[in-house]
Each structure stands twice: as C-alpha cells, then as structure tokens.
Design an enzyme around this catalytic site. Structure first.
Site, PDB file in Angstrom:
ATOM      1  N   GLU A  96       0.828  -1.145  -0.033  1.00  0.00           N
ATOM      2  CA  GLU A  96      -0.173  -0.001   0.040  1.00  0.00           C
ATOM      3  C   GLU A  96       0.716   1.282  -0.030  1.00  0.00           C
ATOM      4  OE1 GLU A  96      -4.331  -0.103   1.674  1.00  0.00           O
ATOM      5  OE2 GLU A  96      -2.996   0.912   3.379  1.00  0.00           O
TER       6      GLU A  96
ATOM      7  N   HIS B  39       7.992 -26.478   0.429  1.00  0.00           N
ATOM      8  CA  HIS B  39       7.261 -27.800  -0.266  1.00  0.00           C
ATOM      9  C   HIS B  39       5.969 -27.211  -0.990  1.00  0.00           C
ATOM     10  CE1 HIS B  39       9.827 -30.663   2.151  1.00  0.00           C
ATOM     11  NE2 HIS B  39       9.594 -29.743   3.191  1.00  0.00           N
TER      12      HIS B  39
ATOM     13  N   LYS C  15     -13.071   2.497  -3.245  1.00  0.00           N
ATOM     14  CA  LYS C  15     -14.191   2.677  -2.281  1.00  0.00           C
ATOM     15  C   LYS C  15     -15.166   3.549  -2.974  1.00  0.00           C
ATOM     16  CE  LYS C  15     -11.103   3.016   1.794  1.00  0.00           C
ATOM     17  NZ  LYS C  15     -10.652   3.724   2.950  1.00  0.00           N
TER      18      LYS C  15
END
Length: 452
Positions: free
Chosen positions: A287, A308, A420
C-alpha cells in the site's frame, strides 16, 4: 537486536545476477537527501509514526480505558478493523502466542478480530461469544470505513435488543476531531481513543488502534514502544551507512528492482509466530509503494512449510524475485533429537529442532545462490515485545526510505480510495464527489456481461 546478512546479493556470490557493495554505497547522496526529506516531513508533522512511539499520553489513555472497560464482567474484546487497523494487532497477537502474557484485571481477555465482512464468518463468531460480556472495538482512522461502520450497525442493533445499556460495550478508536464514529461517540458518551491524523493506517501499529488490543491481550506495550524508540534513535544518530543496515536494506531492494528487474519481493519467515508479521509487512509494503507503475510485488512465504509449496518456482521459475529471509536466534522452546536405532538418521543425533529449521533456511540460501538467485537474511534475537518493536519500526522506516528512493509518496493510497468510491456508487451513494466515477460506471454498464 536485529542482524542483517547481505552476502548472497553480491556478485561475488551470485555472479552477474548480483550487485557490488560499491553500487549500494553509490546511493549515499540520495539516501542523505531521503533522510532530510523524511526529517522535514516529521518536523512539519506531516508524518507521525516517528513520534507516536513516544506519545505517553496516548499510552496512558489506552491503559486507563482498558482498565475501566475490563473491570466489568467482560471476558472478550472483539475488534473490527480493516487493513492496518487490524493487521498490526493480529501480527502481535500471533507473534506473542509463544510467550507468557499478563492477565488484565486478573483475568484472561479473549481478543478476536473481524477483518472482513463475510457474514457467515461473523455470525459464527457471534455464536461463540457472550455478547453481554464482550467489548466491541471499532477501529477506523477515517471514522467512516464502510466495512467497519456496517458491522457497527449490526452490533448496535443486536445489543439494543439485549440491553438498554449497550453503549458500555462499545469502544471507538478513530480520528480525534471528525467522522461518523467520532461524532457518534461524542454525542452518546461512548468510550473513544484517538488515532493521530498524521499516521496512516498501515503505519498504525504504533497507535491506539493496535496498542489497545495488544494491551488487552496482556502484551507489555511500554516494552514494545521502547524497542521502536530504541531502534529509531540508534538509526537516526548514525550516518546512513554507519552500521545502519535499514538504509542498506532499502537500497538493496531498490537496486534489484531498478537494475536487475526483480519485480517480486518475498518476505520468507522461518517461524510460525511470524506468519502474521509477513501479512502485516505485505500490506505496509504494497500500500505504501504500489503506485505510479512502480515497486516490486510482495509475496509472503513461511519456511520450512513453503519449501514444499513455493520453492520450486523460486528455484527454477523466472529470474524476477528477491527473497528476504526472516528468522530467530532463539526460538524460546526446543527439542533435542535422538534417532537411536535409526542408523540412516545418525547425523541428526543431538541436534536441536531449531538447528534443523535454520539449516533448512541455509540450505535454501545456498541452493538459490548456486543458481544465481539473490537473497538476504534478517535475524531477530527472539520474539518478545522489545524485539517486535524494533522489527516494526525497522520495516516502517525501510519502506518509507524505499518509497523516497523510488520517488513516490509512501504515505498515500489513491488506488484504494478509487475502489471505495465505486463501492459507494454501487450501494446507492451519489454526490458531486463521485461524478467522475459515476460517468465511468455508466460507460462500463453499457458493455454487456461476458458470462457463460
């Protein structure tokens, strides 16, 4: 104390894919300018994470309200926050699970988090707690974060039906002067703590938004902040390359991104208790830096588990990654291996389990280096509040410095704000501040869905 080892980023170790120490040193003039610019922003109170760690009034407010709320018949703290409003506290909670924490008011406070708005998950959490014995804490710097406010309306309705005294079960941690939550708290006598206006959410691990739940968990927040202050003062009292590896760290990531086209940065933690640190660090990194078509992409991994699951890609996939290993000197608890009767495992005899883990890490470092792939290592002494304070401040400073080297603002988030605005439009909000987004939405709505 935090130790750094940059051996496996050097061209003497990984040949043409590495860099020379002189290249790092060549950034000294730029780093001095970066430090000066950050100091100017700090002096002008544009950024606050440097000084919030010394804000004892804030710490005292946290303790006072906590003691008041938890002196009642309360056994749970339920925290609602998004991104930086919860990730810092979750990181500290998970990190300190391996250490002994104090009780508050002579009892253990169960601290849980809602960092998303999945209704099924939230309902299941509600079913597991006694609502009357829970403090519901809403953390939002803007005081109007839609996910947080939405959950407040749900809690308010539930508590109103259960008890007329529901306000005693609420706490808002938000902007001091403005926003919906602040106004509601002031008008209704609800307990509230302030978040400094000049500390962005992803840097808010040093604010009440994180420190209140941390204190409720039993963490020594004074010791945590002391670690941050100690690291800050030690760093700022030295020249940028005078045993001052945070600047080297920022320079290394910068050089590998700009000169070596390493577009992916992997914080690879070798401790289960640092899993949530890697998520917090990812948000801080992404961010702060992900803007203006620049910055590596952070991709967390956990060792030895992800040896793994991801290591194959890192070893033989595209040469576009820089790995930063994070590990511990002291894991707190340990086991000694005794493979008596199993001759093929005699080499493990007398080894500590922590040695196995660290040698796994070193084995990966060596394998990467042989294949000319860069990595560096950061080692904490152990997990305790002081060390976590050091680590948190180091990461925030490194990201701020890296942002300045990349010539971007590491303290804003325009991309998040745009998303937003579209969400507000889709939910029916429409005013002049959304006019541009409204036009863009109309255009896209005219395109038919491509569905199957």
């Amino acid at each position: 104390m935090i130790e750094f080892n940059f051996k496996y980023i050097l061209n003497s170790a990984i040949f043409e894919n590495g860099i020379e120490e002189a290249e790092i040193r060549s950034l000294e003039h730029e780093l001095v300018t970066v430090r000066r610019n950050l100091n100017d922003l700090r002096r002008d109170e544009e950024i606050g994470f440097y000084d919030e760690i010394s804000n004892m009034a804030m710490v005292n407010d946290v303790k006072e309200i906590a003691e008041k709320l938890f002196s009642k018949d309360i056994n749970t703290l339920y925290v609602f926050g998004m991104g930086g409003s919860s990730l810092g506290a979750i990181f500290l909670k998970e990190a300190m699970k391996g250490a002994a924490c104090e009780k508050r008011m002579g009892k253990k406070i169960n601290v849980i988090f809602s960092e998303n708005i999945d209704p099924c998950y939230i309902k299941k959490n509600f079913d597991r707690i006694d609502m009357k014995k829970t403090v519901f804490c809403f953390v939002s710097k803007s005081a109007s974060t839609i996910e947080v406010v939405s959950q407040f309306f749900i809690i308010k309705e539930i508590l109103e039906k259960m008890s007329g005294n529901y306000k005693d079960n609420l706490l808002f941690i938000t902007d001091k002067n403005s926003g919906f939550l602040r106004q509601y708290a002031d008008e209704n006598g609800i307990a509230a703590l302030d978040i400094a206006k000049n500390v962005g959410g992803r840097y808010s691990i040093v604010t009440a938004g994180t420190l209140f739940p941390a204190y409720a968990m039993g963490l020594d927040i004074d010791k945590f902040l002391h670690g941050a202050v100690s690291y800050r003062d030690d760093m700022l009292n030295k020249a940028v390359f005078e045993n001052n590896p945070v600047y080297t760290l920022a320079s290394v990531i910068y050089l590998f991104y700009k000169k070596k086209h390493r577009n992916i940065f992997i914080p690879f933690v070798y401790s289960d208790y640092l899993k949530e640190f890697s998520r917090w660090f990812r948000q801080l990194f992404a961010e702060s830096l992900g803007k203006e078509l620049t910055s590596p992409t952070p991709v967390p991994a956990v060792g030895a588990t992800d040896q793994h699951s991801q290591l194959q890609l890192y070893m033989q996939g595209p040469q576009d990654k820089l790995i930063g290993f994070f590990c511990l000197k002291d894991y707190g608890e340990d086991f000694t291996l005794n493979p008596d009767g199993f001759e093929e495992f005699n080499y493990l005899n007398g080894k500590k389990l922590s040695e196995v883990l660290i040698n796994e890490l070193k084995g990966v470092e060596l394998a990467l280096a042989i294949d000319k792939r860069p990595s560096f290592r950061i080692t904490l002494d152990k997990i305790d509040e002081f060390s976590l304070g050091e680590l948190s401040f180091m990461c925030m400073e490194a990201v701020a410095v890296l942002g300045m080297l990349l010539k971007i603002n590491p303290f804003d988030q325009p991309g998040v704000e745009k998303g937003k605005k579209f969400a507000y439009l889709l939910m029916g909000k429409n005013d002049e501040t959304l006019s541009r987004e409204s036009e863009e939405l109309k255009r896209l709505d005219e395109i038919p869905d491509l569905t199957y």
